[in-house]
Motif scaffolding. Structure first.
Motif, PDB file in Angstrom:
ATOM      1  N   GLU A   1       0.010   6.042  10.771  1.00  0.00           N
ATOM      2  CA  GLU A   1      -0.731   6.658  10.205  1.00  0.00           C
ATOM      3  C   GLU A   1      -0.719   8.444   9.462  1.00  0.00           C
ATOM      4  O   GLU A   1      -1.716   8.900   8.559  1.00  0.00           O
ATOM      5  CB  GLU A   1      -1.799   7.260  11.191  1.00  0.00           C
ATOM      6  CG  GLU A   1      -3.135   6.661  10.599  1.00  0.00           C
ATOM      7  CD  GLU A   1      -4.460   6.990  12.095  1.00  0.00           C
ATOM      8  OE1 GLU A   1      -5.843   6.165  11.175  1.00  0.00           O
ATOM      9  OE2 GLU A   1      -4.087   6.451  13.214  1.00  0.00           O
ATOM     10  N   ASN A   2      -0.142   8.744  10.289  1.00  0.00           N
ATOM     11  CA  ASN A   2       0.055  10.247   9.483  1.00  0.00           C
ATOM     12  C   ASN A   2       1.107   9.987   8.342  1.00  0.00           C
ATOM     13  O   ASN A   2       1.040  11.508   7.515  1.00  0.00           O
ATOM     14  CB  ASN A   2       0.520  11.037  10.246  1.00  0.00           C
ATOM     15  CG  ASN A   2      -0.810  11.153  12.101  1.00  0.00           C
ATOM     16  OD1 ASN A   2      -1.789  11.584  11.248  1.00  0.00           O
ATOM     17  ND2 ASN A   2      -0.287  11.302  12.776  1.00  0.00           N
ATOM     18  N   ASP A   3       1.568   9.200   8.056  1.00  0.00           N
ATOM     19  CA  ASP A   3       2.626   9.071   7.022  1.00  0.00           C
ATOM     20  C   ASP A   3       2.041   9.518   5.193  1.00  0.00           C
ATOM     21  O   ASP A   3       0.681   8.543   4.977  1.00  0.00           O
ATOM     22  CB  ASP A   3       3.487   8.107   6.597  1.00  0.00           C
ATOM     23  CG  ASP A   3       4.583   8.017   5.958  1.00  0.00           C
ATOM     24  OD1 ASP A   3       4.298   8.284   4.705  1.00  0.00           O
ATOM     25  OD2 ASP A   3       5.780   8.141   6.554  1.00  0.00           O
ATOM     26  N   ILE A   4       2.594  10.618   4.590  1.00  0.00           N
ATOM     27  CA  ILE A   4       1.802  10.929   3.398  1.00  0.00           C
ATOM     28  C   ILE A   4       2.454   9.549   2.334  1.00  0.00           C
ATOM     29  O   ILE A   4       1.634   9.650   1.440  1.00  0.00           O
ATOM     30  CB  ILE A   4       2.283  12.423   3.326  1.00  0.00           C
ATOM     31  CG1 ILE A   4       3.795  12.818   2.657  1.00  0.00           C
ATOM     32  CG2 ILE A   4       0.936  13.456   3.855  1.00  0.00           C
ATOM     33  CD1 ILE A   4       3.527  14.238   2.827  1.00  0.00           C
ATOM     34  N   HIS A   5       3.256   9.036   2.684  1.00  0.00           N
ATOM     35  CA  HIS A   5       3.724   8.379   0.878  1.00  0.00           C
ATOM     36  C   HIS A   5       3.307   7.089   0.978  1.00  0.00           C
ATOM     37  O   HIS A   5       3.881   5.595   1.263  1.00  0.00           O
ATOM     38  CB  HIS A   5       5.101   7.714   1.762  1.00  0.00           C
ATOM     39  CG  HIS A   5       6.266   9.078   1.917  1.00  0.00           C
ATOM     40  ND1 HIS A   5       6.098  10.205   2.936  1.00  0.00           N
ATOM     41  CD2 HIS A   5       7.048   9.904   0.708  1.00  0.00           C
ATOM     42  CE1 HIS A   5       6.861  11.092   3.093  1.00  0.00           C
ATOM     43  NE2 HIS A   5       6.763  11.402   1.298  1.00  0.00           N
ATOM     44  N   SER A   6       1.919   6.498   1.021  1.00  0.00           N
ATOM     45  CA  SER A   6       1.240   6.142   0.851  1.00  0.00           C
ATOM     46  C   SER A   6      -0.177   6.012  -0.021  1.00  0.00           C
ATOM     47  O   SER A   6      -0.300   7.147   0.019  1.00  0.00           O
ATOM     48  CB  SER A   6       0.228   5.330   2.561  1.00  0.00           C
ATOM     49  OG  SER A   6      -0.405   5.852   3.332  1.00  0.00           O
ATOM     50  N   TYR A   7      -0.849   4.974  -0.015  1.00  0.00           N
ATOM     51  CA  TYR A   7      -2.155   5.180  -0.972  1.00  0.00           C
ATOM     52  C   TYR A   7      -2.797   4.299   0.189  1.00  0.00           C
ATOM     53  O   TYR A   7      -4.232   3.307  -0.865  1.00  0.00           O
ATOM     54  CB  TYR A   7      -2.415   3.819  -2.452  1.00  0.00           C
ATOM     55  CG  TYR A   7      -0.826   4.629  -3.075  1.00  0.00           C
ATOM     56  CD1 TYR A   7      -1.555   6.023  -3.805  1.00  0.00           C
ATOM     57  CD2 TYR A   7       0.179   3.643  -3.188  1.00  0.00           C
ATOM     58  CE1 TYR A   7      -0.262   6.160  -4.715  1.00  0.00           C
ATOM     59  CE2 TYR A   7       1.219   4.622  -3.842  1.00  0.00           C
ATOM     60  CZ  TYR A   7       1.432   5.322  -4.744  1.00  0.00           C
ATOM     61  OH  TYR A   7       2.219   5.524  -5.611  1.00  0.00           O
TER      62      TYR A   7
ATOM     63  N   CYS B   1       1.002  -1.117  -0.062  1.00  0.00           N
ATOM     64  CA  CYS B   1       0.310   0.036   0.316  1.00  0.00           C
ATOM     65  C   CYS B   1       0.677   1.658   0.432  1.00  0.00           C
ATOM     66  O   CYS B   1       0.267   2.645  -0.197  1.00  0.00           O
ATOM     67  CB  CYS B   1      -0.613  -0.061   1.859  1.00  0.00           C
ATOM     68  SG  CYS B   1      -2.031  -1.114   1.254  1.00  0.00           S
ATOM     69  N   CYS B   2       1.613   0.663   0.120  1.00  0.00           N
ATOM     70  CA  CYS B   2       2.868   1.958  -0.018  1.00  0.00           C
ATOM     71  C   CYS B   2       3.233   2.921  -0.672  1.00  0.00           C
ATOM     72  O   CYS B   2       3.376   2.168  -2.391  1.00  0.00           O
ATOM     73  CB  CYS B   2       4.138   2.005   0.812  1.00  0.00           C
ATOM     74  SG  CYS B   2       3.832   1.678   2.820  1.00  0.00           S
ATOM     75  N   ILE B   3       3.883   3.963  -0.975  1.00  0.00           N
ATOM     76  CA  ILE B   3       4.854   3.783  -2.051  1.00  0.00           C
ATOM     77  C   ILE B   3       5.815   3.494  -2.235  1.00  0.00           C
ATOM     78  O   ILE B   3       7.175   3.843  -1.592  1.00  0.00           O
ATOM     79  CB  ILE B   3       5.050   5.906  -2.373  1.00  0.00           C
ATOM     80  CG1 ILE B   3       3.102   6.625  -2.011  1.00  0.00           C
ATOM     81  CG2 ILE B   3       5.239   6.657  -3.983  1.00  0.00           C
ATOM     82  CD1 ILE B   3       3.830   8.642  -1.873  1.00  0.00           C
ATOM     83  N   LEU B   4       5.910   3.066  -3.730  1.00  0.00           N
ATOM     84  CA  LEU B   4       7.661   2.043  -3.944  1.00  0.00           C
ATOM     85  C   LEU B   4       8.741   2.997  -4.034  1.00  0.00           C
ATOM     86  O   LEU B   4       7.855   3.260  -5.447  1.00  0.00           O
ATOM     87  CB  LEU B   4       6.944   0.901  -3.790  1.00  0.00           C
ATOM     88  CG  LEU B   4       6.091   0.097  -3.180  1.00  0.00           C
ATOM     89  CD1 LEU B   4       5.792  -0.731  -4.342  1.00  0.00           C
ATOM     90  CD2 LEU B   4       6.405  -0.520  -2.126  1.00  0.00           C
ATOM     91  N   GLU B   5      10.249   2.986  -3.871  1.00  0.00           N
ATOM     92  CA  GLU B   5      10.766   3.193  -4.704  1.00  0.00           C
ATOM     93  C   GLU B   5      11.296   2.175  -4.853  1.00  0.00           C
ATOM     94  O   GLU B   5      11.893   3.146  -6.346  1.00  0.00           O
ATOM     95  CB  GLU B   5      12.294   3.343  -3.920  1.00  0.00           C
ATOM     96  CG  GLU B   5      13.257   3.585  -4.054  1.00  0.00           C
ATOM     97  CD  GLU B   5      14.184   4.219  -3.468  1.00  0.00           C
ATOM     98  OE1 GLU B   5      15.427   4.438  -3.477  1.00  0.00           O
ATOM     99  OE2 GLU B   5      13.436   4.518  -2.261  1.00  0.00           O
ATOM    100  N   ASN B   6      11.176   0.793  -5.010  1.00  0.00           N
ATOM    101  CA  ASN B   6      11.513  -0.311  -5.907  1.00  0.00           C
ATOM    102  C   ASN B   6       9.868  -1.174  -6.193  1.00  0.00           C
ATOM    103  O   ASN B   6      10.530  -1.754  -4.746  1.00  0.00           O
ATOM    104  CB  ASN B   6      12.888  -0.753  -5.465  1.00  0.00           C
ATOM    105  CG  ASN B   6      13.147  -1.942  -6.549  1.00  0.00           C
ATOM    106  OD1 ASN B   6      13.242  -2.926  -7.284  1.00  0.00           O
ATOM    107  ND2 ASN B   6      14.376  -1.827  -6.681  1.00  0.00           N
ATOM    108  N   GLU B   7       9.700  -1.381  -7.041  1.00  0.00           N
ATOM    109  CA  GLU B   7       8.314  -2.525  -7.085  1.00  0.00           C
ATOM    110  C   GLU B   7       8.431  -3.883  -7.058  1.00  0.00           C
ATOM    111  O   GLU B   7       8.319  -4.569  -6.743  1.00  0.00           O
ATOM    112  CB  GLU B   7       7.607  -1.994  -7.794  1.00  0.00           C
ATOM    113  CG  GLU B   7       6.451  -0.200  -8.033  1.00  0.00           C
ATOM    114  CD  GLU B   7       5.876  -0.105  -9.146  1.00  0.00           C
ATOM    115  OE1 GLU B   7       5.779  -1.405  -9.926  1.00  0.00           O
ATOM    116  OE2 GLU B   7       5.203   0.936  -9.004  1.00  0.00           O
TER     117      GLU B   7
END
Length: 344
Positions: free
Chosen positions: A210-216, A190-196
């Motif tokens: 929970e407040n981290d913005i680097h996710s979907y 669910c996170c924004i991935l640097e390496n998929e």
């Protein structure tokens, strides 16, 4: 175009190709079911392709408690049997085989269309509530199990469509996955991935903060898939039309083989059956061909039938007067004065 050889050739070639593909799939499934490591070692040594590992990993997955190979092997056998019916019907003119082929192709096409387009795409496109609840329940019950097909499908969907859960990351709350990972809020997919490929997130605190913005985490896969279907609606409609046309062509070719008539002949025969038939007592013009059909349209088509016999009747009153009759005249129950023919 005017021989039945075209449908037979096309249908035979298509089914031979399908049989080869089904046999390859059956061999791969059976091999992986017996020894996956041996399959990976032999094929990777020969091909040096990363696709070998992908196939081997897929074959080692489980659908609920059943290995994927136990599901794919019967499907491959059914596809091989269907192709054999098509080959026998096209090559050997076995009518029972071609009728079985029509039945199997119709059933398989209907089931595939219903599962993929109706149960899958259409319900997601219409934002069906029952489908959404089923996706949420599948996350609660099955996600996170080792070598599980549902888990791999969800992982692939979340990584490639940039989403999390069916509606949001809250779908993972109290799930089987969270019980095994109590310190995480949602999977790393669910996170924004640097390496998929290696699932390396941009932020290491993504799955805990929970407040981290680097996710979907608030982007549900139901919404993401629906948005993708809307954007690719034209291509999906094209595939549906293409599959329907392909199915109709296969059924039409099979019908031509059953009738023993060319492609245009089978269509013309159905068209002629709807035309008004001539009344009894009306004499039709004779034909100079060795045999003739019931309509002028059929006379233009070359049929793969043996020549029909011609019966001559000599008048007892006038020996120099004769009549010609075709077998079709007797099949209609006509008598001599009303039969098709001409006087010599």
């Amino acid at each position: 175009m005017h021989t039945v050889g075209l449908p037979r050739t096309c249908l035979g070639f298509t089914n031979i190709l399908c049989f080869i593909l089904a046999f390859i799939g059956f061999t791969i499934c059976a091999w992986c079911a017996i020894n996956t490591d041996f399959f990976r070692e032999v094929n990777y040594t020969v091909t040096k392709s990363s696709l070998v590992d992908t196939v081997a990993n897929f074959m080692s997955l489980k659908l609920w408690l059943t290995p994927v190979t136990s599901v794919l092997i019967p499907i491959a056998l059914l596809a091989m049997m269907t192709s054999c019916c098509g080959v026998l019907g096209a090559g050997c003119k076995v009518k029972c085989a071609i009728k079985s082929y029509i039945f199997l192709v119709s059933v398989l096409s209907s089931v595939a269309f219903w599962l993929f387009f109706i149960s899958g795409m259409y319900n997601i496109y219409t934002n069906n509530e029952r489908t959404c609840k089923y996706l949420q329940s599948s996350i609660q019950s099955y996600y996170g199990k080792e070598n599980d097909l549902f888990t791999n499908i969800w992982d692939y969907t979340m990584v490639n469509y940039k989403c999390c859960g069916a509606v949001s990351y809250r779908d993972f709350t109290n799930s089987h996955w969270q019980k095994s990972n109590p310190d995480k809020m949602f999977p790393v997919q669910c996170c924004i991935l640097e390496n998929e490929t290696h699932l390396i997130p941009v932020s290491k605190d993504c799955i805990r903060d929970e407040n981290d913005i680097h996710s979907y985490k608030e982007m549900g896969c139901m919404y993401a898939l629906r948005h993708s279907i809307i954007n690719n609606k034209g291509m999906i409609i094209f595939y549906i039309i293409f599959l329907v046309i392909t199915y109709c062509i296969l059924i039409l070719f099979s019908y031509c083989i059953i009738r023993g008539e060319p492609l245009l002949g089978a269509m013309a025969q159905n068209f002629v059956s709807f035309l008004p038939q001539p009344k009894e007592g009306v004499t039709k013009p004779s034909s100079t061909l060795p045999y003739h059909s019931n309509s002028s349209l059929e006379n233009m088509l070359y049929m793969e039938e043996p020549p029909k016999k011609i019966v001559k009747v000599v008048s007892a009153v006038n020996p120099f007067q004769t009549y010609k009759f075709t077998p079709s005249a007797y099949e209609r129950g006509d008598t001599c004065p009303h039969s098709v023919g001409h006087t010599l």
